[in-house]
Motif scaffolding. Structure first.
Motif, short mmCIF file in Angstrom:
data_model
loop_
_atom_site.label_atom_id
_atom_site.label_comp_id
_atom_site.label_asym_id
_atom_site.label_seq_id
_atom_site.Cartn_x
_atom_site.Cartn_y
_atom_site.Cartn_z
N GLU A 172 -75.73 6.41 -51.09
CA GLU A 172 -75.13 7.31 -52.07
C GLU A 172 -74.97 8.66 -51.37
OE1 GLU A 172 -76.70 7.44 -56.01
OE2 GLU A 172 -77.37 5.36 -55.88
N LEU A 173 -73.71 9.05 -51.15
CA LEU A 173 -73.41 10.28 -50.44
C LEU A 173 -72.74 11.27 -51.37
CD1 LEU A 173 -71.84 8.64 -47.26
CD2 LEU A 173 -74.16 9.52 -47.49
N ALA A 174 -72.99 12.53 -51.11
CA ALA A 174 -72.27 13.57 -51.84
C ALA A 174 -70.79 13.43 -51.50
CB ALA A 174 -72.78 14.95 -51.43
N PRO A 175 -69.90 13.70 -52.43
CA PRO A 175 -68.47 13.54 -52.18
C PRO A 175 -67.97 14.27 -50.95
CG PRO A 175 -68.86 13.95 -54.51
CD PRO A 175 -70.17 14.13 -53.81
N GLU A 176 -68.50 15.48 -50.70
CA GLU A 176 -68.04 16.23 -49.52
C GLU A 176 -68.50 15.57 -48.22
OE1 GLU A 176 -71.71 18.22 -51.24
OE2 GLU A 176 -69.81 17.60 -52.07
N VAL A 177 -69.68 14.97 -48.23
CA VAL A 177 -70.18 14.26 -47.05
C VAL A 177 -69.32 13.02 -46.81
CG1 VAL A 177 -72.13 12.99 -46.07
CG2 VAL A 177 -72.53 15.14 -47.29
N GLU A 178 -69.05 12.29 -47.85
CA GLU A 178 -68.21 11.10 -47.74
C GLU A 178 -66.82 11.47 -47.20
OE1 GLU A 178 -66.41 7.40 -50.37
OE2 GLU A 178 -67.70 8.88 -51.35
N ALA A 179 -66.27 12.57 -47.69
CA ALA A 179 -64.94 13.00 -47.24
C ALA A 179 -64.95 13.35 -45.76
CB ALA A 179 -64.48 14.19 -48.07
N GLN A 180 -66.00 14.04 -45.30
CA GLN A 180 -66.10 14.40 -43.88
C GLN A 180 -66.25 13.16 -43.00
OE1 GLN A 180 -65.76 17.33 -42.23
NE2 GLN A 180 -65.09 18.15 -44.20
N LEU A 181 -67.09 12.23 -43.44
CA LEU A 181 -67.27 10.99 -42.67
C LEU A 181 -65.98 10.17 -42.63
CD1 LEU A 181 -70.83 9.90 -43.82
CD2 LEU A 181 -70.18 10.76 -41.57
N LEU A 182 -65.29 10.11 -43.75
CA LEU A 182 -64.04 9.37 -43.82
C LEU A 182 -63.00 9.99 -42.89
CD1 LEU A 182 -62.50 7.04 -45.06
CD2 LEU A 182 -61.92 8.53 -46.99
N LEU A 183 -62.95 11.30 -42.85
CA LEU A 183 -62.01 12.00 -41.96
C LEU A 183 -62.33 11.68 -40.50
CD1 LEU A 183 -59.72 14.07 -41.63
CD2 LEU A 183 -61.48 15.85 -41.67
N LYS A 184 -63.60 11.74 -40.15
CA LYS A 184 -64.00 11.43 -38.77
C LYS A 184 -63.72 9.97 -38.43
CE LYS A 184 -67.45 15.04 -38.23
NZ LYS A 184 -68.81 15.37 -37.84
N ALA A 185 -63.97 9.08 -39.37
CA ALA A 185 -63.70 7.65 -39.14
C ALA A 185 -62.22 7.42 -38.90
CB ALA A 185 -64.18 6.83 -40.34
N ARG A 186 -61.38 8.03 -39.71
CA ARG A 186 -59.92 7.85 -39.56
C ARG A 186 -59.44 8.40 -38.23
NH1 ARG A 186 -58.05 9.35 -45.72
NH2 ARG A 186 -58.56 7.31 -46.59
N ARG A 187 -60.00 9.52 -37.79
CA ARG A 187 -59.61 10.10 -36.49
C ARG A 187 -59.91 9.13 -35.35
NH1 ARG A 187 -62.03 16.16 -37.25
NH2 ARG A 187 -60.39 16.94 -38.62
N ARG A 188 -60.90 8.29 -35.55
CA ARG A 188 -61.28 7.32 -34.52
C ARG A 188 -60.65 5.95 -34.77
NH1 ARG A 188 -64.91 11.13 -35.07
NH2 ARG A 188 -66.24 11.81 -33.38
N GLY A 189 -59.86 5.85 -35.82
CA GLY A 189 -59.20 4.59 -36.14
C GLY A 189 -60.15 3.54 -36.70
N LEU A 190 -61.20 3.98 -37.37
CA LEU A 190 -62.20 3.07 -37.89
C LEU A 190 -62.27 3.14 -39.41
CD1 LEU A 190 -65.12 3.94 -35.44
CD2 LEU A 190 -63.72 1.88 -35.39
N ALA A 191 -62.71 2.05 -39.99
CA ALA A 191 -63.04 2.07 -41.41
C ALA A 191 -64.36 2.80 -41.56
CB ALA A 191 -63.17 0.64 -41.95
N LEU A 192 -64.59 3.40 -42.72
CA LEU A 192 -65.81 4.18 -42.93
C LEU A 192 -67.09 3.38 -42.65
CD1 LEU A 192 -67.16 6.80 -43.70
CD2 LEU A 192 -66.88 6.17 -46.11
#
Length: 98
Positions: free
Chosen positions: A6-26
């Motif tokens: 369970e992640l805070a929405p802002e943490v999830e958004a940052q992780l999702l952004l980093k994942a996308r930059r690397r071409g990965l699913a979260l």
């Protein structure tokens, strides 16, 4: 192993952004983070082990030099079963006195 986070929405958004930059699913990105962290812990222990070994080698040299100059051998150990008590004969041998 499966984990639910369970992640805070802002943490999830940052992780999702980093994942996308690397071409990965979260989930794949988070798994990589966990694996890297586990490897770092393993490497940290290996570094500590190497430092302890180097320290022991240095102390062995210092003990030998001290004994050669007529010093006394003393040792400390974290675990009692690791402590070796030298007999008088062993001490004479280490000092080079037969």
């Amino acid at each position: 192993m499966t984990l639910t986070l369970e992640l805070a929405p802002e943490v999830e958004a940052q992780l999702l952004l980093k994942a996308r930059r690397r071409g990965l699913a979260l989930p794949d990105y988070v798994r990589q983070l966990a694996e890297r962290d586990a490897e770092a812990v393993s490497n940290e222990q290996a570094t500590k082990d190497a430092a302890m070994t180097a320290g022991a080698e240095i102390m062995a040299t210092l003990y030998a030099e001290s004994l050669a100059q007529g010093g006394e051998l003393t040792a400390f150990s974290q675990q009692q079963e690791d402590l070796h008590e030298y007999s008088d004969e062993e001490l004479r041998e280490l000092k080079g006195v037969a």
